[in-house]
Design a protein around this motif. Sequence first.
Motif, mmCIF file in Angstrom:
data_model
loop_
_atom_site.group_PDB
_atom_site.id
_atom_site.type_symbol
_atom_site.label_atom_id
_atom_site.label_comp_id
_atom_site.label_asym_id
_atom_site.label_seq_id
_atom_site.Cartn_x
_atom_site.Cartn_y
_atom_site.Cartn_z
ATOM 1 N N GLU A 164 31.394 47.058 60.628
ATOM 2 C CA GLU A 164 32.439 48.081 60.554
ATOM 3 C C GLU A 164 33.494 47.712 59.527
ATOM 4 O OE1 GLU A 164 35.928 49.762 63.493
ATOM 5 O OE2 GLU A 164 33.919 49.482 64.310
ATOM 6 N N GLU A 165 33.818 46.415 59.446
ATOM 7 C CA GLU A 165 34.865 45.971 58.531
ATOM 8 C C GLU A 165 34.459 44.654 57.880
ATOM 9 O OE1 GLU A 165 39.392 44.309 58.987
ATOM 10 O OE2 GLU A 165 38.902 46.186 60.041
ATOM 11 N N ILE A 166 34.605 44.578 56.555
ATOM 12 C CA ILE A 166 34.295 43.364 55.796
ATOM 13 C C ILE A 166 35.557 42.939 55.063
ATOM 14 C CG2 ILE A 166 32.831 42.315 54.030
ATOM 15 C CD1 ILE A 166 30.808 44.579 54.550
ATOM 16 N N ARG A 167 36.020 41.732 55.352
ATOM 17 C CA ARG A 167 37.226 41.204 54.724
ATOM 18 C C ARG A 167 36.829 40.179 53.668
ATOM 19 N NH1 ARG A 167 40.370 40.074 60.476
ATOM 20 N NH2 ARG A 167 40.465 42.273 61.146
ATOM 21 N N ILE A 168 37.185 40.455 52.430
ATOM 22 C CA ILE A 168 36.845 39.569 51.318
ATOM 23 C C ILE A 168 38.034 38.652 51.034
ATOM 24 C CG2 ILE A 168 36.098 39.421 48.922
ATOM 25 C CD1 ILE A 168 34.073 40.774 50.768
ATOM 26 N N HIS A 169 37.839 37.369 51.242
ATOM 27 C CA HIS A 169 38.901 36.389 51.019
ATOM 28 C C HIS A 169 38.677 35.723 49.663
ATOM 29 C CE1 HIS A 169 40.512 36.388 55.207
ATOM 30 N NE2 HIS A 169 39.306 36.878 55.441
ATOM 31 N N CYS A 170 39.541 36.038 48.710
ATOM 32 C CA CYS A 170 39.425 35.456 47.376
ATOM 33 C C CYS A 170 40.810 35.374 46.744
ATOM 34 C CB CYS A 170 38.475 36.266 46.493
ATOM 35 S SG CYS A 170 38.977 37.977 46.219
ATOM 36 N N ARG A 171 40.901 34.603 45.676
ATOM 37 C CA ARG A 171 42.209 34.364 45.053
ATOM 38 C C ARG A 171 42.653 35.514 44.155
ATOM 39 N NH1 ARG A 171 39.730 29.229 45.152
ATOM 40 N NH2 ARG A 171 40.962 27.674 46.276
ATOM 41 N N SER A 172 41.702 36.263 43.626
ATOM 42 C CA SER A 172 42.023 37.287 42.635
ATOM 43 C C SER A 172 41.686 38.681 43.150
ATOM 44 C CB SER A 172 41.245 37.015 41.339
ATOM 45 O OG SER A 172 41.277 38.125 40.484
ATOM 46 N N GLN A 173 42.667 39.575 43.111
ATOM 47 C CA GLN A 173 42.396 40.960 43.483
ATOM 48 C C GLN A 173 41.481 41.638 42.464
ATOM 49 O OE1 GLN A 173 46.640 42.289 44.474
ATOM 50 N NE2 GLN A 173 45.470 43.330 46.061
ATOM 51 N N ARG A 174 41.496 41.149 41.225
ATOM 52 C CA ARG A 174 40.594 41.692 40.207
ATOM 53 C C ARG A 174 39.140 41.412 40.590
ATOM 54 N NH1 ARG A 174 37.939 39.996 35.638
ATOM 55 N NH2 ARG A 174 37.670 41.586 34.011
#
Length: 286
Positions: A164-174
């Motif tokens: 239902e929900e996928i949270r992407i954890h990364c340093r850059s919003q790009r």
Amino acid sequence: MCECRCPDETNQTRYRSAAGTTRLIRLGILGDPVDESLSPRIHACAFMHRSREGVYERHQTTIANVGFTLKRLQQSHLGLNVTAPLKTEVLDYCHGVSALAAQLGAANTLVAKKEGWWAENTDATGLLNVLGGAQSLRGQTVAVLGAGGAARAVVWALEGAGCEEIRIHCRSQRSFSILNDRSLTRKASLQWRPWGDVKDPVDLVINSTPLGRHEPLPIELRSPRIIDLNYRPHMTTELCRQSRSIGLIAQDGRALLLEQALLAQQLWFGDLPVGLRDAMTQPLMK
């Protein structure tokens, strides 16, 4: 007889059939580095199970030389596995690309055709199998560490599993924006979260970065289950050890490696004989 020679001596793992009369089949892995890959041993067991004479070679190749290497191997090899950091670069040198590989912008399996290399991505389908298949994670929330090429396949698999929900954890919003653009199905809510901010509880955490292989991750994991796409040949990854030490269920990348290998065998040979999975599992249990 299965001959598993040291990579420093021959850079290959070979199976010789008892008859020794069939044409030698050449397969290999392309990447940088490839010295710790378990793929040669896995596919050597596949050769043995098929009673086919073959060799699986390691080809350590830089991004600058990937085109030259692919051209050199095209006439001699039936197929190749591709690992980091070449999964995106190889597409520029392939005559044909599957719809999934094109969507994800990455390939991890190549098949030699008369016209040239055919590119396929088995990362996504393989991970979906590891997760339990379609709709196996229906309604769940998953945190994905990283937004690189591997994360594209992870998001595809998670959408197929019904997240239902996928949270992407990364340093850059790009980096997140690029990943979000590749997620064409829009079956799940895709959200950006800062790297290291995994404090909110989730149902599953998947690490798609190279981090955590040899060193613990300096983040708080609040999930009952961890999947680390990395693996180490003779021991667990540090992230898996770290997770298990606090009572979490942790799985390294060996299960995904097996699924990828089986899908590659299907592409190269056109079939999956009975018992092949069990045969190819043996090197992963040592």
